[in-house]
Motif scaffolding. Structure first.
Motif, PDB file in Angstrom:
ATOM      1  N   LEU A   1       0.822  -1.208   0.000  1.00 20.59           N
ATOM      2  CA  LEU A   1       0.000   0.000   0.000  1.00 20.59           C
ATOM      3  C   LEU A   1       0.857   1.259   0.000  1.00 20.59           C
ATOM      4  N   ARG A   2       1.948   1.224   0.719  1.00 19.62           N
ATOM      5  CA  ARG A   2       2.815   2.404   0.757  1.00 19.62           C
ATOM      6  C   ARG A   2       3.447   2.639  -0.620  1.00 19.62           C
ATOM      7  N   ILE A   3       3.816   1.573  -1.292  1.00 16.78           N
ATOM      8  CA  ILE A   3       4.391   1.729  -2.635  1.00 16.78           C
ATOM      9  C   ILE A   3       3.359   2.337  -3.577  1.00 16.78           C
ATOM     10  N   ALA A   4       2.097   1.904  -3.456  1.00 18.37           N
ATOM     11  CA  ALA A   4       1.051   2.474  -4.297  1.00 18.37           C
ATOM     12  C   ALA A   4       0.873   3.972  -4.008  1.00 18.37           C
ATOM     13  N   ASP A   5       0.924   4.346  -2.732  1.00 16.15           N
ATOM     14  CA  ASP A   5       0.834   5.767  -2.384  1.00 16.15           C
ATOM     15  C   ASP A   5       1.988   6.552  -2.992  1.00 16.15           C
ATOM     16  N   GLY A   6       3.197   5.966  -2.938  1.00 12.68           N
ATOM     17  CA  GLY A   6       4.355   6.654  -3.494  1.00 12.68           C
ATOM     18  C   GLY A   6       4.255   6.834  -4.997  1.00 12.68           C
ATOM     19  N   VAL A   7       3.778   5.802  -5.689  1.00  9.90           N
ATOM     20  CA  VAL A   7       3.635   5.907  -7.147  1.00  9.90           C
ATOM     21  C   VAL A   7       2.601   6.984  -7.502  1.00  9.90           C
ATOM     22  N   LEU A   8       1.477   7.016  -6.780  1.00 12.74           N
ATOM     23  CA  LEU A   8       0.464   8.033  -7.042  1.00 12.74           C
ATOM     24  C   LEU A   8       1.022   9.436  -6.794  1.00 12.74           C
ATOM     25  N   ALA A   9       1.747   9.615  -5.705  1.00 12.07           N
ATOM     26  CA  ALA A   9       2.350  10.920  -5.432  1.00 12.07           C
ATOM     27  C   ALA A   9       3.347  11.309  -6.512  1.00 12.07           C
ATOM     28  N   ALA A  10       4.123  10.346  -7.010  1.00 10.13           N
ATOM     29  CA  ALA A  10       5.091  10.644  -8.068  1.00 10.13           C
ATOM     30  C   ALA A  10       4.388  11.083  -9.350  1.00 10.13           C
ATOM     31  N   VAL A  11       3.287  10.417  -9.696  1.00 11.30           N
ATOM     32  CA  VAL A  11       2.541  10.799 -10.903  1.00 11.30           C
ATOM     33  C   VAL A  11       1.983  12.212 -10.764  1.00 11.30           C
ATOM     34  N   LEU A  12       1.396  12.510  -9.590  1.00 14.67           N
ATOM     35  CA  LEU A  12       0.848  13.852  -9.381  1.00 14.67           C
ATOM     36  C   LEU A  12       1.945  14.914  -9.384  1.00 14.67           C
ATOM     37  N   ALA A  13       3.086  14.584  -8.780  1.00 14.57           N
ATOM     38  CA  ALA A  13       4.198  15.538  -8.775  1.00 14.57           C
ATOM     39  C   ALA A  13       4.694  15.808 -10.189  1.00 14.57           C
ATOM     40  N   HIS A  14       4.713  14.781 -11.019  1.00 16.82           N
ATOM     41  CA  HIS A  14       5.125  14.986 -12.404  1.00 16.82           C
ATOM     42  C   HIS A  14       4.138  15.908 -13.129  1.00 16.82           C
TER      43      HIS A  14
ATOM     44  N   VAL B   1      10.608  11.868  -7.712  1.00 18.42           N
ATOM     45  CA  VAL B   1      11.364  11.016  -6.792  1.00 18.42           C
ATOM     46  C   VAL B   1      11.185  11.485  -5.358  1.00 18.42           C
ATOM     47  N   ILE B   2      11.268  12.795  -5.132  1.00 19.94           N
ATOM     48  CA  ILE B   2      11.084  13.328  -3.772  1.00 19.94           C
ATOM     49  C   ILE B   2       9.677  13.032  -3.268  1.00 19.94           C
ATOM     50  N   ALA B   3       8.672  13.213  -4.147  1.00 17.92           N
ATOM     51  CA  ALA B   3       7.298  12.916  -3.741  1.00 17.92           C
ATOM     52  C   ALA B   3       7.138  11.437  -3.401  1.00 17.92           C
ATOM     53  N   TYR B   4       7.735  10.569  -4.204  1.00 19.12           N
ATOM     54  CA  TYR B   4       7.638   9.128  -3.969  1.00 19.12           C
ATOM     55  C   TYR B   4       8.277   8.750  -2.636  1.00 19.12           C
ATOM     56  N   MET B   5       9.496   9.215  -2.408  1.00 17.67           N
ATOM     57  CA  MET B   5      10.214   8.830  -1.187  1.00 17.67           C
ATOM     58  C   MET B   5       9.539   9.399   0.070  1.00 17.67           C
ATOM     59  N   THR B   6       8.913  10.563  -0.059  1.00 20.85           N
ATOM     60  CA  THR B   6       8.214  11.135   1.096  1.00 20.85           C
ATOM     61  C   THR B   6       6.922  10.381   1.381  1.00 20.85           C
TER      62      THR B   6
ATOM     63  N   ILE C   1      15.335  24.505  -5.063  1.00 27.31           N
ATOM     64  CA  ILE C   1      14.464  24.643  -3.887  1.00 27.31           C
ATOM     65  C   ILE C   1      13.009  24.429  -4.273  1.00 27.31           C
ATOM     66  N   LEU C   2      12.586  25.003  -5.411  1.00 29.41           N
ATOM     67  CA  LEU C   2      11.209  24.830  -5.850  1.00 29.41           C
ATOM     68  C   LEU C   2      10.906  23.366  -6.149  1.00 29.41           C
ATOM     69  N   THR C   3      11.847  22.658  -6.732  1.00 26.93           N
ATOM     70  CA  THR C   3      11.644  21.246  -7.024  1.00 26.93           C
ATOM     71  C   THR C   3      11.423  20.437  -5.753  1.00 26.93           C
ATOM     72  N   VAL C   4      12.249  20.693  -4.735  1.00 25.39           N
ATOM     73  CA  VAL C   4      12.108  19.978  -3.462  1.00 25.39           C
ATOM     74  C   VAL C   4      10.762  20.298  -2.814  1.00 25.39           C
ATOM     75  N   LEU C   5      10.364  21.574  -2.818  1.00 30.75           N
ATOM     76  CA  LEU C   5       9.105  21.968  -2.186  1.00 30.75           C
ATOM     77  C   LEU C   5       7.903  21.358  -2.904  1.00 30.75           C
ATOM     78  N   ILE C   6       7.948  21.330  -4.220  1.00 26.01           N
ATOM     79  CA  ILE C   6       6.827  20.744  -4.961  1.00 26.01           C
ATOM     80  C   ILE C   6       6.705  19.257  -4.654  1.00 26.01           C
ATOM     81  N   GLY C   7       7.819  18.527  -4.694  1.00 31.05           N
ATOM     82  CA  GLY C   7       7.754  17.105  -4.379  1.00 31.05           C
ATOM     83  C   GLY C   7       7.264  16.843  -2.971  1.00 31.05           C
ATOM     84  N   TRP C   8       7.751  17.617  -2.022  1.00 35.35           N
ATOM     85  CA  TRP C   8       7.364  17.454  -0.614  1.00 35.35           C
ATOM     86  C   TRP C   8       5.888  17.783  -0.412  1.00 35.35           C
ATOM     87  N   THR C   9       5.430  18.877  -1.008  1.00 33.85           N
ATOM     88  CA  THR C   9       4.045  19.316  -0.837  1.00 33.85           C
ATOM     89  C   THR C   9       3.071  18.353  -1.489  1.00 33.85           C
TER      90      THR C   9
END
Length: 895
Positions: free
Chosen positions: A125-138, A182-187, A224-232
């Motif tokens: 389930l966590r991997i699925a959450d990470g993949v979804l976050a990565a797609v949205l971040a992209h 990647v940042i969104a996925y790992m977070t 900095i903007l890239t990190v903030l977008i992935g984190w947010t």
């Protein structure tokens, strides 16, 4: 009911720590003791954590702040980029190439390796959450790149991009299309909670950022903007879809108890399913193979987050004695409750004895107490709450206060009474040791209110005085205010207030119906005389006065004091000199916060109105004599507004303070529609001046009703004069006829459509409820009626003359208009401004007045500055004195 607990995902490590059975008999016994009695509800698969929402909001604010810095501090950003380029330009090329190659490979391998590790542990389930976050971040990355390239200001584009080293005609990407996902996925997969993986991730990110900065493929702000977008995006995804629920169930609790040395046989939930929504923990009654039973409290991270925003608001608005930290960790909560339990027993108070504590996996803790039993104080029958029981309760609180321990939650459910009548204080988790006098006095105020809700103010105060003494009880009076009480107590007081108000309304309605019935019965005895003779006005007025007296008597008889007022009276009977002025407990009052927000909104609207105006030509061409006249008419309008209000208030209200209230209204209408803000402020002012709430609403409603009628009559009259002033006959123009027909059609549409008819009728009925009886009171005082109508006419005349003076200030004799034409334009613009939803009618009034003046023959070069001057004098310039008057009246208690 028995239900086998479901082992949640993520709790396997805790259960595995328990001893494993070696034989079949032990295995069967293991299965038996894992059964949990009572209502053990199934836990939801996912939960929405407030902490994720807070991180999302912080990330959005950080992105907005970064873009603001890039837009308004262009010189600073350019200098920063030059310094970084100068420093990194000295790095060896071989090191740069190695770092770039290693980071490019690792940035892809690390997420894959972590996903494999999670899948092996069946945490898909966590991997699925990470993949979804990565797609949205992209997706957010692509949208941001498009915005920066097509629509962003040049300063932001220069801060986030630079010429590409491979192609000087192309720009680098504002946001890195692979780094943000990647940042969104790992977070989202929770790598931050695993130190080793977190360290590897940050090393890879730093290497990648360093290599791109050195080679000129990015800028510092882009990184900095890239990190903030992935984190947010990651935390936004987690809050939207929810995080996997790792809360322990009863089965996990049994395994945890065995792990710390107990041998449980069964466990039963002591509360219903609604207890899962509380932040006070889940409680279990646990029986052991040998020894007395236990009371076990389970506190997990999700339950601890319940009420997060409420505690954050209390910490923001209250002074230093507010509730515990909103971001308190589980270990801090565990240590605080354990410390308070030991301190309470050491002080001599009856409190549950804590015998063991332990972590229950990474997201929960347990606290094991000796079983106390008993019922809560609020669940006892009235005859069971004796005076001895009340005194025993106060003795327990006195023991805590002798060691400077504040309980902070002395509500009815925090006080237990066992079979022998012994009082036991529970829920010490929110307390505080080494408490100040303020907290101790708040405890006294809270308990006397709790007991007052159960046995009445007289018995509650008497029991407190009998134990603590009259001085200690008198000292709590300044704390006797809703803000100092618990959330549940405030809710109970609000419910009782609604019930009292309903009883008063029922009494008034019954008295009114009885008066009408008596009048009809009296009229029925002489029907013939009533039919033949004309109605006697004196008799009608006498009947109205009699009905009003009957209503007032019924209201006075039905009126009840609230509990806090009753407690104050009881204490004052013992200590007449006791301080009764409420203490200032709030750091930031809601009214102060609203005033600040209102001022910010007003300043925003003012700046937006003035940014496109060239003041030089306006000041050079203005005739200052007419400007002074416009200022005078604008000032007199506040006196006229006070007259129009007081003319419909039979009670005596100070005239100067009423004028000040109208000046304060110029500030209020900036943040609310004109018809709403003025009504609310005048109603509040009359209530503070001593007029009863219902009569205050009726007075303002009568004033509004009369004002509406006068407005319509004057609009029709001046419109008729405008249509006939240029024609030899008295027939109105086609424009006026068309306008009247349009109004008639709108009225027919509203009355024919059921939905619109109901909507208008409901609004009108709520606004003018009780107006007719109030008008009868005013009609008995002709002087008041003349004052009200005269004030309305004078108010309209002041605004019309102010607009006319503004026109003459920028025009000449050839461009002047008749007073009738100016009046029609003003009345139409004012009507639209009252209906417009914008504060003060901003935008709608300006457009209507300008178009109207041009339509009646005024040149555009004169109409625009004239309307601007008129709005400055009647809307914007009075904001500052209105704000001063609003704060002055608020401090004086007049608003």
């Amino acid at each position: 009911m028995k239900q086998q607990g479901v082992h949640p995902e993520g709790a396997a490590s805790t259960s595995d720590a328990a001893p494993r059975p070696d034989t079949a008999d032990e295995a069967r016994e293991e299965v038996h003791i894992d059964e949990v009695e009572g209502d053990e509800p199934l836990l939801p698969a996912r939960v929405h954590r407030p902490s994720d929402l807070m991180r999302l909001l912080v990330g959005v604010l950080a992105v907005a702040l970064l873009l603001g810095i890039a837009a308004f501090a262009h010189g600073t950003t350019s200098g920063l980029e030059q310094d970084i380029n100068k420093g990194t330009g000295q790095a060896p090329d071989l090191l740069i190439k190695i770092a770039g190659l290693a980071s490019s490979i690792a940035i892809l391998l690390v997420p894959v390796a972590f996903a494999i590790e999670r899948l092996i542990k069946r945490d898909g389930l966590r991997i699925a959450d990470g993949v979804l976050a990565a797609v949205l971040a992209h997706g957010v990355t692509l949208a941001t790149d498009l915005w920066v390239a097509k629509a962003a200001p040049g300063s932001i584009q220069e801060a986030l991009t630079q010429p590409s080293p491979g192609d000087v005609h192309a720009l680098t990407d504002p946001v890195h299309g692979y780094l943000a996902p990647v940042i969104a996925y790992m977070t989202a997969v929770g790598m931050s909670r695993r130190p080793r993986w977190r360290s590897v991730l940050w090393i890879v990110l730093l290497l990648d950022a360093f290599s791109m900065l050195v080679t000129g493929y990015t800028t510092p702000f882009s990184i900095i903007l890239t990190v903030l977008i992935g984190w947010t995006v990651a935390y936004g995804t987690l809050y939207a879809v929810g995080s996997p629920n790792v809360r322990p169930t009863g089965r996990t609790l049994m395994a945890g108890l065995r792990h710390v040395g107990f041998r449980p046989v069964s466990a039963a939930r002591e509360e219903g399913p609604e207890a899962a929504e509380s932040d006070r923990g889940r409680r279990y009654f646990v029986t052991l193979e040998d020894g007395p039973p236990l009371d076990v409290t389970v506190v997990d991270r999700e339950q601890q987050a319940q009420g997060f925003f409420y505690r954050a608001w209390r910490n923001l608005t209250l002074r230093g004695f507010a509730t515990r930290s909103s971001l308190q960790s589980l270990r801090q909560a565990l240590e605080q409750e354990a410390l308070l339990a030991y301190a309470a027993i050491a002080a001599g108070a009856n409190a549950p004895k804590l015998i063991a504590t332990s972590e229950l996996g990474p997201d929960a803790v347990i606290l094991v107490y000796e079983h106390t039993g008993g019922r809560t104080l609020e669940s006892l029958a009235d005859d069971e709450i004796t005076d001895d029981l009340l005194r025993n309760t106060w003795h327990q609180v006195q023991a805590l206060q002798s060691r400077r321990i504040a309980h902070r939650r002395l509500a009815g459910d925090a006080i237990l009474v066992d079979r022998s009548g012994t009082v036991i204080l529970t829920d010490l988790r929110g307390g505080e040791i080494a408490a100040g006098d303020l907290l101790l006095r708040m405890d006294v105020a809270q308990l006397v209110t709790t007991l007052g809700l159960l046995v009445g103010a007289e018995r509650a105060v008497a029991s407190a005085v009998g134990v603590l003494g009259p001085d200690a009880v008198a000292d709590c009076l300044p704390m006797l205010q809703p803000i100092a009480l618990t959330r549940s107590t405030r809710a109970t007081l609000r419910r009782l207030a609604r019930e009292r108000a309903q009883r008063e309304r029922d009494a008034v309605l019954e008295a009114s119906q009885q008066a009408k019935q008596a009048r009809l019965e009296a009229a029925g005895h002489d029907t013939a005389r009533v039919v033949l003779e004309k109605p006697d006005k004196k008799a009608v007025r006498a009947e109205a006065r009699a009905e009003k007296r009957a209503i007032d008597d019924a209201l006075e008889e039905a009126r009840e004091e609230d509990l806090l007022t009753q407690i104050r009276h009881q204490v004052l009977l013992i200590r007449p000199q006791a301080p009764v002025e409420p203490a200032r407990l709030e750091r930031v009052r809601p009214r102060t916060l609203m005033s600040f927000i209102a001022g910010a909104i007003g300043a925003y609207f003012l700046l937006t109105q003035l940014t496109h105006i060239e003041f030089g030509p306006l000041i050079a061409n203005a005739e200052w004599g007419w400007v002074a006249a416009a200022v005078l008419f604008s000032a007199v309008s506040y006196v006229a507004a006070a007259m129009s209000l007081l003319g419909f208030v039979p009670e005596r209200v100070p005239f100067p303070r009423t004028v000040a209230a109208q000046v304060a209204g110029s500030f209020v209408k900036i943040v609310a529609p004109a018809a709403v803000g003025g009504v609310a402020l005048n109603t509040r002012f009359l209530q503070r001046a001593g007029v009863r709430p219902g009569l205050a609403v009726a007075s303002v409603g009568a004033s509004q009703l009369f004002g509406l009628g006068c407005h319509i009559l004057m609009l029709l009259s001046f419109g008729y004069l405008t249509g006939t002033e240029k024609t030899p006959s008295l027939s109105p123009s086609r424009t006026v006829i068309a306008g009247l027909l349009t109004v008639a059609v709108l009225v027919l549409v509203v009355t024919s459509v059921p939905f619109l008819r109901k909507f208008v009728a409901t609004r009108v009925r709520s606004l003018f409820a009780g107006v007719v009886p109030r008008m009868l009171d005013v009609l008995q005082r002709p002087q008041k009626l003349v004052t009200g109508i005269g004030g309305m006419l004078l108010l309209t005349a002041c605004f019309v003359m102010c607009l006319d003076a503004s026109i003459r200030a920028f025009g000449d004799e050839s461009t002047s208009l008749s007073i009738a034409s100016v009046a029609v334009v003003f009345l139409a613009g004012n009507a639209l401004g009252s209906a417009a939803p914008t504060p003060g009618g901003v935008g709608a009034v300006e457009a209507t007045l300008t178009v109207g003046l041009i339509a009646v023959g005024l040149p555009k070069e004169v109409a625009a500055p004239a309307v601007l001057l008129f709005r400055l004098l009647t809307l914007w310039l009075p904001v500052l004195p209105g704000w001063l008057a609003f704060n002055h009246l608020t401090r004086k208690g007049a608003l």
